[in-house]
Scaffold this motif. Structure first.
Motif, PDB file in Angstrom:
ATOM      1  N   VAL A  34       9.043   9.689  -6.295  1.00 57.02           N
ATOM      2  CA  VAL A  34       9.846  10.515  -5.390  1.00 57.02           C
ATOM      3  C   VAL A  34      10.692   9.664  -4.459  1.00 57.02           C
ATOM      4  CG1 VAL A  34       8.294  12.503  -5.467  1.00 57.02           C
ATOM      5  CG2 VAL A  34       7.866  10.661  -3.825  1.00 57.02           C
ATOM      6  N   THR A  35      10.270   8.413  -4.243  1.00 58.68           N
ATOM      7  CA  THR A  35      11.003   7.516  -3.347  1.00 58.68           C
ATOM      8  C   THR A  35      10.614   6.089  -3.672  1.00 58.68           C
ATOM      9  OG1 THR A  35      11.333   6.873  -1.033  1.00 58.68           O
ATOM     10  CG2 THR A  35       9.178   7.738  -1.617  1.00 58.68           C
ATOM     11  N   ASP A  36      11.418   5.149  -3.246  1.00 60.06           N
ATOM     12  CA  ASP A  36      11.084   3.739  -3.456  1.00 60.06           C
ATOM     13  C   ASP A  36      10.522   3.098  -2.189  1.00 60.06           C
ATOM     14  OD1 ASP A  36      13.318   3.792  -1.934  1.00 60.06           O
ATOM     15  OD2 ASP A  36      14.547   2.482  -3.210  1.00 60.06           O
ATOM     16  N   LEU A  37       9.981   3.929  -1.287  1.00 64.35           N
ATOM     17  CA  LEU A  37       9.438   3.459  -0.010  1.00 64.35           C
ATOM     18  C   LEU A  37       7.916   3.350  -0.046  1.00 64.35           C
ATOM     19  CD1 LEU A  37      11.651   5.528   2.453  1.00 64.35           C
ATOM     20  CD2 LEU A  37      11.947   3.139   1.758  1.00 64.35           C
ATOM     21  N   HIS A  38       7.355   3.145  -1.255  1.00 67.27           N
ATOM     22  CA  HIS A  38       5.899   3.033  -1.418  1.00 67.27           C
ATOM     23  C   HIS A  38       5.192   4.278  -0.884  1.00 67.27           C
ATOM     24  CE1 HIS A  38       7.414  -1.190  -1.203  1.00 67.27           C
ATOM     25  NE2 HIS A  38       6.738  -1.256  -2.347  1.00 67.27           N
ATOM     26  N   GLU A  39       5.681   5.435  -1.319  1.00 62.90           N
ATOM     27  CA  GLU A  39       5.097   6.714  -0.953  1.00 62.90           C
ATOM     28  C   GLU A  39       4.808   7.508  -2.219  1.00 62.90           C
ATOM     29  OE1 GLU A  39       6.969   7.745   3.405  1.00 62.90           O
ATOM     30  OE2 GLU A  39       8.151   8.259   1.627  1.00 62.90           O
ATOM     31  N   VAL A  40       3.845   8.430  -2.107  1.00 57.89           N
ATOM     32  CA  VAL A  40       3.491   9.288  -3.233  1.00 57.89           C
ATOM     33  C   VAL A  40       3.478  10.741  -2.779  1.00 57.89           C
ATOM     34  CG1 VAL A  40       2.114   7.543  -4.432  1.00 57.89           C
ATOM     35  CG2 VAL A  40       1.006   9.063  -2.778  1.00 57.89           C
ATOM     36  N   GLU A  41       3.763  11.599  -3.716  1.00 61.34           N
ATOM     37  CA  GLU A  41       3.616  13.033  -3.498  1.00 61.34           C
ATOM     38  C   GLU A  41       2.393  13.487  -4.273  1.00 61.34           C
ATOM     39  OE1 GLU A  41       6.670  16.652  -3.324  1.00 61.34           O
ATOM     40  OE2 GLU A  41       6.382  15.902  -5.371  1.00 61.34           O
ATOM     41  N   LEU A  42       1.474  14.180  -3.589  1.00 62.18           N
ATOM     42  CA  LEU A  42       0.248  14.655  -4.225  1.00 62.18           C
ATOM     43  C   LEU A  42       0.414  16.120  -4.606  1.00 62.18           C
ATOM     44  CD1 LEU A  42      -2.513  13.006  -1.978  1.00 62.18           C
ATOM     45  CD2 LEU A  42      -1.460  12.146  -4.080  1.00 62.18           C
ATOM     46  N   ALA A  50      -2.787   6.889   4.251  1.00 69.08           N
ATOM     47  CA  ALA A  50      -2.799   6.046   3.066  1.00 69.08           C
ATOM     48  C   ALA A  50      -3.417   6.794   1.893  1.00 69.08           C
ATOM     49  CB  ALA A  50      -3.582   4.766   3.343  1.00 69.08           C
ATOM     50  N   PHE A  51      -2.910   6.489   0.691  1.00 73.12           N
ATOM     51  CA  PHE A  51      -3.524   7.032  -0.518  1.00 73.12           C
ATOM     52  C   PHE A  51      -4.949   6.509  -0.617  1.00 73.12           C
ATOM     53  CE2 PHE A  51      -4.841   6.679  -4.906  1.00 73.12           C
ATOM     54  CZ  PHE A  51      -4.447   7.890  -5.470  1.00 73.12           C
ATOM     55  N   ASP A  52      -5.929   7.429  -0.832  1.00 66.95           N
ATOM     56  CA  ASP A  52      -7.340   7.039  -0.888  1.00 66.95           C
ATOM     57  C   ASP A  52      -8.044   7.977  -1.850  1.00 66.95           C
ATOM     58  OD1 ASP A  52     -10.061   6.534  -0.440  1.00 66.95           O
ATOM     59  OD2 ASP A  52      -9.695   5.920   1.623  1.00 66.95           O
ATOM     60  N   LEU A  53      -8.547   7.429  -2.963  1.00 62.65           N
ATOM     61  CA  LEU A  53      -9.190   8.261  -3.976  1.00 62.65           C
ATOM     62  C   LEU A  53     -10.435   8.957  -3.434  1.00 62.65           C
ATOM     63  CD1 LEU A  53      -9.085   9.174  -6.922  1.00 62.65           C
ATOM     64  CD2 LEU A  53     -10.534   7.209  -7.507  1.00 62.65           C
ATOM     65  N   ARG A 108       0.841  -1.201   0.000  1.00 61.99           N
ATOM     66  CA  ARG A 108       0.000   0.000   0.000  1.00 61.99           C
ATOM     67  C   ARG A 108       0.871   1.245   0.000  1.00 61.99           C
ATOM     68  NH1 ARG A 108      -5.137   1.190   4.107  1.00 61.99           N
ATOM     69  NH2 ARG A 108      -6.317   2.443   2.596  1.00 61.99           N
ATOM     70  N   TYR A 109       0.442   2.254  -0.747  1.00 58.05           N
ATOM     71  CA  TYR A 109       1.175   3.512  -0.843  1.00 58.05           C
ATOM     72  C   TYR A 109       0.591   4.538   0.121  1.00 58.05           C
ATOM     73  CZ  TYR A 109       4.043   2.171  -4.821  1.00 58.05           C
ATOM     74  OH  TYR A 109       4.984   1.577  -5.632  1.00 58.05           O
ATOM     75  N   PHE A 110       1.493   5.338   0.706  1.00 56.94           N
ATOM     76  CA  PHE A 110       1.107   6.365   1.663  1.00 56.94           C
ATOM     77  C   PHE A 110       1.552   7.741   1.163  1.00 56.94           C
ATOM     78  CE2 PHE A 110       1.028   2.460   3.978  1.00 56.94           C
ATOM     79  CZ  PHE A 110       0.033   2.611   4.934  1.00 56.94           C
ATOM     80  N   ILE A 111       0.911   8.776   1.703  1.00 56.86           N
ATOM     81  CA  ILE A 111       1.209  10.146   1.266  1.00 56.86           C
ATOM     82  C   ILE A 111       2.504  10.627   1.921  1.00 56.86           C
ATOM     83  CG2 ILE A 111       0.373  12.522   1.230  1.00 56.86           C
ATOM     84  CD1 ILE A 111      -2.485  11.389   1.381  1.00 56.86           C
ATOM     85  N   ARG A 112       3.444  11.020   1.075  1.00 57.29           N
ATOM     86  CA  ARG A 112       4.707  11.573   1.590  1.00 57.29           C
ATOM     87  C   ARG A 112       4.526  13.047   1.935  1.00 57.29           C
ATOM     88  NH1 ARG A 112      10.235  10.372   1.258  1.00 57.29           N
ATOM     89  NH2 ARG A 112      11.603  12.206   1.204  1.00 57.29           N
TER      90      ARG A 112
END
Length: 775
Positions: free
Chosen positions: A230-238, A192-195, A159-163
């Motif tokens: 942005v990273t390989d730690l299963h994170e996203v930048e919004l 957590a990323f959630d649409l 699961r991806y989380f917000i960085r």
């Protein structure tokens, strides 16, 4: 175990097996050879990358999104499907058999109704929308006899989380406004990323911008980009941005220029003649920067000062937009309310606000008649003649004047001495603003505060007993804090009750029962009262509440000034009548729980106390509590219950029961469910009683003590309600379950129920006929 018990258990076991087997078979009866009954989906989630909590949430979300839903089951059976299968197809799509087959029964959901590939795609899309990118899913079908189950195996990736979240940094007006809202963002680093949360964030930003003049902005004008590199730690930048192709108007903030009010707009005529907004405002009447079109001079423009919050030069916002519409509707004088915001021809980024108002008919004359009968052998009727004017002084003042006449006639009463005749008049004036001396308060919400003045007189005559005259007056304020909360404060309420023409026959009865003297005592009551109401029952929620609290005070200031003390023989009189001094508090709490879209459980708790002091030893008769009747404890007739364990049946009063108290506790609960279309039913139970604050030798056992629980009356019954939307006719049949006036140990009535006994039915089956629900 004896032989008799063995046979009973064996019989019940056999009956249960036959019952279960019958309904189980009926669930698949009638299916074609190649058809299977769909029994549901099983979700298997590979939890190598997620926690148990995340697995549970993901599984529940997937199950809620799969279609179709299987038929509801009970202990492995599907009784609604069984009912559907047992009934032949009706000839017409209406009537009892159609209702039984398709409303009570339920059409079976077949395996062929399930699009397995579509559901697999739903699982993948839902999982990825919750941040489980690169999810994979497959399915398998398991069959057993005429039944089938689908197993979905889900393999979610990490699961991806917000960085972090980046708001716009450009210098344009709309992007600056978006950036200013960042402190209230729903997108938090570490979540957590959630649409769904992203969609809610876009709605939040739109609601903020609409308050800042961006009338044409829309949530779809915002794009939220997710950068997972942005990273390989299963994170996203919004990254939040305004779309490049967003309309130019959506980027502009608008202010109010001209406000134009049509106070006599005929919608039908406008549609027939195709006329609308006038292009030229020259020559129109103007008041406080607003233009008015009122050719018949129906309204005073002052009423719109508090109604329309927009001023010239104000930034448009949705809050004031809605406030204006709500206030116009709450005036109660307009049949239709419509508004338009039109871009000004001469000025950029400005609106001309138009309000198109269609008035109601101001004057009306209404005649109402009512006939009634009850289980005490009373028949009667009432006639009301009401005249009303919705705009008495051209300021939306509602004036109502009415005259009424009524009678209650007892068939077979002792010398017809119970007959009651009433007539009187009432007048009421409601003004849509607060009349406060030396102060002009401004409304602060969507609802206009109101000032209400009422006055009236009622004459009552009980044949061969006495007559009563009741004068009353009140002045007060009513306002709604918001949709859920409302207040009513009456700084001055007064009533004067005067008795006359008391017969010797009635005086002889007073000698036997001194309590009857209170009915004919002259009463002078004056003082303030206040009530607060909270409700969210209008909301589409599973659990809703209603609460109303009231405080009623009488004679407190006068008692303080005069030093009145009735217990020390220092009773003070005005106009030769002792004024009443007391404090009264009432609480009405209701809870509604929806079991389904049609059935619910409703519960009400009432608790109140009235305490006399100073110039009074007892609470005025008209201000006391009572129990029993169609909206109270329905197993007991109105005003026959209490106080406490006092038995009013032993009362020597041969005229009528009228028991009251100073303390009230009552609990009611109902299970409400539909039967057929407009026919509804209820199972209910009521409990409670009233008590006296002070001991009274005329009504022994009526005072409130620590043993009050032992003096609770209980009733239960069934109800039938005919709900015609505009009118609910209610029939409730109830029987006492516990009678507090009987000896201890004999108050519960379960062992005395005897439907075959005519006398028992007469005394214990109470039919209540009423309009509306009891609570």
């Amino acid at each position: 175990m004896n032989t008799k018990a063995f046979y009973k258990i064996s019989f019940l076991t056999l009956y249960s097996l036959i019952f279960f087997n019958f309904f189980s078979c009926q669930g698949t009866r009638g299916l074609a050879e190649n058809e299977k009954l769909y029994t549901g989906a099983k979700i298997n989630i590979d939890d190598a990358h997620i926690s148990k909590k995340e697995k549970k949430e993901l599984k529940k979300g997937i199950e809620n999104n799969l279609t179709p839903k299987p038929n509801a089951s009970l202990l492995g059976m599907r009784p609604r499907v069984a009912i559907h299968n047992m009934i032949s197809e009706p000839e017409k799509p209406k009537g009892f058999w159609y209702w039984l087959k398709y409303k009570v029964g339920e059409k079976p959901v077949l395996l062929s109704d399930v699009n397995r590939e579509f559901n697999r795609d739903i699982i993948v899309n839902y999982s990825e929308n919750k941040g489980y990118f690169n999810t994979k899913a497959k399915f398998d079908t398991l069959t057993k006899g005429k039944k089938a189950e689908i197993v979905y195996n889900v393999n979610p990736d990490y699961r991806y989380f917000i960085r972090n979240v980046r708001f716009p940094s450009d210098s344009t007006l709309v992007e600056k406004a978006i950036a200013e809202t960042h402190a209230e963002t729903l997108l938090k680093s570490g979540d957590a990323f959630d649409l769904d949360v992203i969609k809610n964030e876009r709605e939040r930003i739109d609601n903020e911008l609409i308050q800042k003049g961006f009338y044409f902005f829309h949530p779809d004008n915002i794009i939220v980009q997710a950068d997972s590199t942005v990273t390989d730690l299963h994170e996203v930048e919004l990254i939040l941005k305004v779309k490049d192709d967003a309309p130019q108007l959506s980027r502009q903030a608008f202010t109010i220029d001209q406000t134009v009010v049509f106070t006599d707009y005929d919608l039908d005529e406008a549609q027939r003649n195709n006329y609308g907004i006038p292009a030229n405002l020259d020559g129109l009447e103007m008041y406080n920067d607003k233009f008015f079109i009122d050719p018949n001079n129906k309204f005073n423009p002052k009423i719109f000062d508090n109604t329309l919050p927009f001023k010239r030069g104000d930034l448009y916002n949705r809050k004031d937009h809605n406030i204006a519409l709500n206030r116009l509707i709450s005036l109660g004088v307009f049949k239709f309310v419509k508004n338009q915001f039109i871009i000004s021809d001469s000025l950029n980024h400005k609106f001309d606000a138009y309000y198109l108002l269609t008035p109601k008919k101001f004057k009306s004359l209404r005649l109402e008649t009512l006939g009634k009968t009850n289980s005490d052998n009373f028949v009667g009727g009432e006639v009301n003649l009401n005249w009303s004017h919705l705009n008495l002084f051209r300021g939306a003042e509602h004036f109502t004047a009415s005259i009424f006449s009524a009678f209650d006639y007892q068939l077979g009463g002792p010398e017809n001495s119970n007959n009651l005749f009433r007539y009187g008049t009432r007048m009421s004036l409601v003004v849509p603003r607060l009349w406060v001396p030396f102060f002009k308060p401004q409304p602060g919400g969507s609802f206009l505060p109101k000032t209400q003045i009422t006055t009236g007189y009622e004459f009552q005559k009980r044949t061969k007993l006495y007559t009563l005259g009741n004068y009353n007056f009140s002045f007060g304020y009513y306002w709604k804090e918001n949709l859920k909360k409302e207040h009513e404060f009456n700084p001055f309420v007064a009533s004067y009750v005067s008795a006359s023409n008391v017969t010797e026959n009635y005086r002889r009865q007073i000698e036997k029962n001194p309590y009857l003297q209170r009915v004919i005592e002259n009463q002078l009551i004056f003082g303030p009262n206040y009530s607060f109401t909270f409700t969210n029952t209008m909301l589409p929620q599973k659990n809703t509440f209603y609460y109303q609290g009231k405080v009623d005070l009488s004679g407190n200031l006068s008692g303080l000034i005069t030093g009145a003390d009735a217990k020390k023989n220092k009773q003070v009189k005005f106009f030769n009548v002792a004024f009443s001094q007391y404090a009264k508090i009432e609480n009405d709490f209701r809870f509604f729980h929806k079991i389904s879209s049609h059935s619910s459980i409703a519960t009400r708790l009432i608790a109140g106390v009235a305490y006399p002091y100073g110039n009074s030893i007892e609470i005025p008769f008209s201000k006391q509590f009572f129990a029993g009747g169609s909206n109270s404890i329905r197993a007991f007739r109105a005003r026959t219950l209490g106080p406490g364990r006092f038995d009013s049946r032993n009362n020597q009063n041969t005229f009528f029961y009228d028991q009251t108290g100073d303390i009230k506790l009552e609990l009611n609960t109902e299970f409400r469910f539909p039967v057929y279309k407009f026919v509804h039913a209820a199972l209910f139970a009521d409990a409670g009683n009233v008590w006296l604050v002070n001991k009274n030798i005329e009504r022994p056992g009526g005072e409130f003590t620590k043993n009050f629980i032992k003096e609770i009356a209980v009733g239960a019954g069934v109800g039938l309600r005919l709900d015609f939307s505009v009118l609910v006719l209610r029939l409730d049949l109830a029987t006492p379950v516990r009678k507090p006036y009987l000896e201890e140990g004999k108050r519960w009535m379960f062992d005395k129920i005897n439907f075959n006994d005519k006398n028992w039915r007469k005394d214990n089956l109470i039919l209540n006929i009423a309009i509306g629900y009891p609570f």
